[in-house]
Design a protein around this motif. Structure first.
Motif, mmCIF file in Angstrom:
data_model
loop_
_atom_site.group_PDB
_atom_site.id
_atom_site.type_symbol
_atom_site.label_atom_id
_atom_site.label_comp_id
_atom_site.label_asym_id
_atom_site.label_seq_id
_atom_site.Cartn_x
_atom_site.Cartn_y
_atom_site.Cartn_z
ATOM 1 N N ILE A 181 -9.151 -0.828 -2.799
ATOM 2 C CA ILE A 181 -9.523 -2.220 -2.520
ATOM 3 C C ILE A 181 -8.621 -3.174 -3.304
ATOM 4 O O ILE A 181 -8.264 -4.254 -2.819
ATOM 5 C CB ILE A 181 -11.003 -2.462 -2.865
ATOM 6 C CG1 ILE A 181 -11.891 -1.398 -2.188
ATOM 7 C CG2 ILE A 181 -11.426 -3.859 -2.447
ATOM 8 C CD1 ILE A 181 -11.686 -1.265 -0.688
ATOM 9 N N GLU A 182 -8.215 -2.781 -4.501
ATOM 10 C CA GLU A 182 -7.279 -3.603 -5.273
ATOM 11 C C GLU A 182 -5.936 -3.744 -4.553
ATOM 12 O O GLU A 182 -5.251 -4.768 -4.690
ATOM 13 C CB GLU A 182 -7.081 -2.999 -6.659
ATOM 14 C CG GLU A 182 -8.309 -3.106 -7.546
ATOM 15 C CD GLU A 182 -8.214 -2.275 -8.821
ATOM 16 O OE1 GLU A 182 -9.163 -2.331 -9.629
ATOM 17 O OE2 GLU A 182 -7.201 -1.569 -9.002
ATOM 18 N N ALA A 183 -5.552 -2.715 -3.773
ATOM 19 C CA ALA A 183 -4.308 -2.806 -3.007
ATOM 20 C C ALA A 183 -4.413 -3.863 -1.907
ATOM 21 O O ALA A 183 -3.409 -4.498 -1.562
ATOM 22 C CB ALA A 183 -3.965 -1.440 -2.406
ATOM 23 N N VAL A 184 -5.608 -4.059 -1.360
ATOM 24 C CA VAL A 184 -5.814 -5.151 -0.396
ATOM 25 C C VAL A 184 -5.707 -6.491 -1.122
ATOM 26 O O VAL A 184 -5.044 -7.423 -0.637
ATOM 27 C CB VAL A 184 -7.179 -5.027 0.299
ATOM 28 C CG1 VAL A 184 -7.407 -6.204 1.257
ATOM 29 C CG2 VAL A 184 -7.304 -3.708 1.049
ATOM 30 N N GLU A 185 -6.347 -6.589 -2.277
ATOM 31 C CA GLU A 185 -6.303 -7.835 -3.067
ATOM 32 C C GLU A 185 -4.861 -8.267 -3.340
ATOM 33 O O GLU A 185 -4.507 -9.439 -3.181
ATOM 34 C CB GLU A 185 -7.010 -7.640 -4.412
ATOM 35 C CG GLU A 185 -8.487 -7.392 -4.360
ATOM 36 C CD GLU A 185 -9.038 -7.060 -5.748
ATOM 37 O OE1 GLU A 185 -8.278 -7.180 -6.736
ATOM 38 O OE2 GLU A 185 -10.211 -6.676 -5.835
ATOM 39 N N SER A 186 -4.045 -7.322 -3.762
ATOM 40 C CA SER A 186 -2.680 -7.639 -4.197
ATOM 41 C C SER A 186 -1.707 -7.797 -3.035
ATOM 42 O O SER A 186 -0.572 -8.246 -3.240
ATOM 43 C CB SER A 186 -2.166 -6.538 -5.131
ATOM 44 O OG SER A 186 -2.013 -5.312 -4.429
ATOM 45 N N GLY A 187 -2.125 -7.418 -1.841
ATOM 46 C CA GLY A 187 -1.235 -7.504 -0.698
ATOM 47 C C GLY A 187 -0.366 -6.282 -0.490
ATOM 48 O O GLY A 187 0.514 -6.289 0.381
ATOM 49 N N LYS A 188 -0.571 -5.213 -1.269
ATOM 50 C CA LYS A 188 0.204 -3.980 -1.061
ATOM 51 C C LYS A 188 -0.096 -3.372 0.302
ATOM 52 O O LYS A 188 0.760 -2.718 0.903
ATOM 53 C CB LYS A 188 -0.105 -2.972 -2.168
ATOM 54 C CG LYS A 188 0.445 -3.346 -3.535
ATOM 55 C CD LYS A 188 0.124 -2.267 -4.553
ATOM 56 C CE LYS A 188 0.679 -2.619 -5.922
ATOM 57 N NZ LYS A 188 0.333 -1.577 -6.935
ATOM 58 N N ILE A 189 -1.319 -3.541 0.764
ATOM 59 C CA ILE A 189 -1.696 -3.104 2.102
ATOM 60 C C ILE A 189 -2.411 -4.252 2.793
ATOM 61 O O ILE A 189 -2.916 -5.173 2.143
ATOM 62 C CB ILE A 189 -2.588 -1.846 2.070
ATOM 63 C CG1 ILE A 189 -3.894 -2.114 1.314
ATOM 64 C CG2 ILE A 189 -1.853 -0.663 1.461
ATOM 65 C CD1 ILE A 189 -4.871 -0.937 1.328
ATOM 66 N N ASP A 190 -2.458 -4.201 4.116
ATOM 67 C CA ASP A 190 -3.096 -5.273 4.883
ATOM 68 C C ASP A 190 -4.582 -5.031 5.086
ATOM 69 O O ASP A 190 -5.370 -5.976 5.171
ATOM 70 C CB ASP A 190 -2.426 -5.401 6.257
ATOM 71 C CG ASP A 190 -0.958 -5.762 6.157
ATOM 72 O OD1 ASP A 190 -0.647 -6.744 5.461
ATOM 73 O OD2 ASP A 190 -0.129 -5.058 6.774
ATOM 74 N N VAL A 191 -4.954 -3.766 5.190
ATOM 75 C CA VAL A 191 -6.346 -3.425 5.490
ATOM 76 C C VAL A 191 -6.678 -2.075 4.866
ATOM 77 O O VAL A 191 -5.851 -1.168 4.832
ATOM 78 C CB VAL A 191 -6.597 -3.406 7.022
ATOM 79 C CG1 VAL A 191 -5.610 -2.482 7.724
ATOM 80 C CG2 VAL A 191 -8.026 -2.997 7.347
#
Length: 279
Positions: A181-191
């Motif tokens: 979920i942190e990867a979504v926050e940071s923009g590393k992934i889109d979904v």
């Protein structure tokens, strides 16, 4: 060396004494098997919703909660419940074959988690945008087993833009499943496609506004399930404790649902049978 065709002899007196001692030790406590680093479910600070639920059960039974802490991965049931070190696991899939399960006390769904400012409004794994968006999924188990959303994406040939995050992660850090979920926050992934309690809990606590949407592909991927009912688990044959827990669940359904909602758990109506779902 002991002969291979003979078992060691243990007197019934010793067995009775051991059983009596164990029963006396646990009579005034609810002995719970739990993971010490697995929010939103449980942790050693007793901050998870399964910790809160265990406290509710113990209070109802007039007992105190005690824990056996063990990382919830391969061997968890064998080293805790089956070893007789504790008596109940607060959250297992209904019908889980390694334990005796109670009635389900909630049903949840896999979800999409996205940034609100992206306005993606995803709800289906058949959305054509998923061929181009960067998608994160949890990988489960030592062999990197794929959860249902990842399997469904793979069935459509959506592979190159999928990123895997181990649900166990680096156990030295707090809350390993939160990395997805942190990867979504940071923009590393889109979904992110995540199990609802994990996605809902960490999205609720995110400093970046996130949207959580249940995956609604009930009939489009007949070989996959996206909703599961969750129960408590006791040792096979411990019908007395199972029945007491069933009575607790029946009497406290509204309180349990309120607890789960406070942790951001997306709840699905258990009275509705969905094709492909798990009752």
């Amino acid at each position: 060396m002991r002969p291979l065709n003979r078992r060691p002899r243990i007197s019934f007196g010793i067995l009775f004494a051991l059983a009596t001692t164990a029963a006396a030790a646990s009579e005034g406590e609810l002995r719970v098997c739990a993971d010490p680093n697995n929010l939103p479910f449980s942790n050693s600070a007793e901050a998870g919703f399964e910790n809160r639920l265990a406290a509710m059960v113990a209070e109802h039974f007039g007992q105190q909660v005690s824990y056996i802490w063990w990382a919830q991965r391969r061997g968890f049931i064998r080293n805790t419940l089956k070893a007789g070190r504790c008596d109940v696991v607060m959250g297992v899939p209904s019908g889980y074959e390694l334990v005796e399960t109670t009635k389900p006390y909630y049903r949840s769904s896999y979800v999409f988690v996205t940034r609100q400012d992206q306005h993606l409004e995803l709800s289906s794994l058949l959305d054509p945008r998923l061929h181009h968006l960067v998608i994160g999924v949890h990988l489960i188990g030592d062999d990197g087993n794929n959860p249902p959303p990842a399997q469904a994406l793979g069935d459509q040939g959506i592979v190159d833009n999928v990123r895997g995050y181990s649900i166990y992660g680096d156990y030295r850090q707090a809350d390993p499943p939160a990395r997805l979920i942190e990867a979504v926050e940071s923009g590393k992934i889109d979904v992110a496609a995540a199990w609802g309690p994990l996605g809902g809990y960490f999205a609720q606590r995110s400093p970046v506004p996130l949207t959580v949407t249940p995956i609604r592909d009930y009939e489009r991927f007949p070989s996959q399930q996206f909703q599961f009912t969750i129960a408590m688990g006791v040792r096979k044959g411990d019908d007395a404790l199972r029945d007491r827990l069933n009575a607790f669940i029946d009497e406290h359904r509204s309180e349990i649902s309120s607890l789960l909602r406070s942790y951001g758990v997306p709840l699905v109506d258990q009275s509705v049978t969905v094709s492909g779902g798990h009752e």
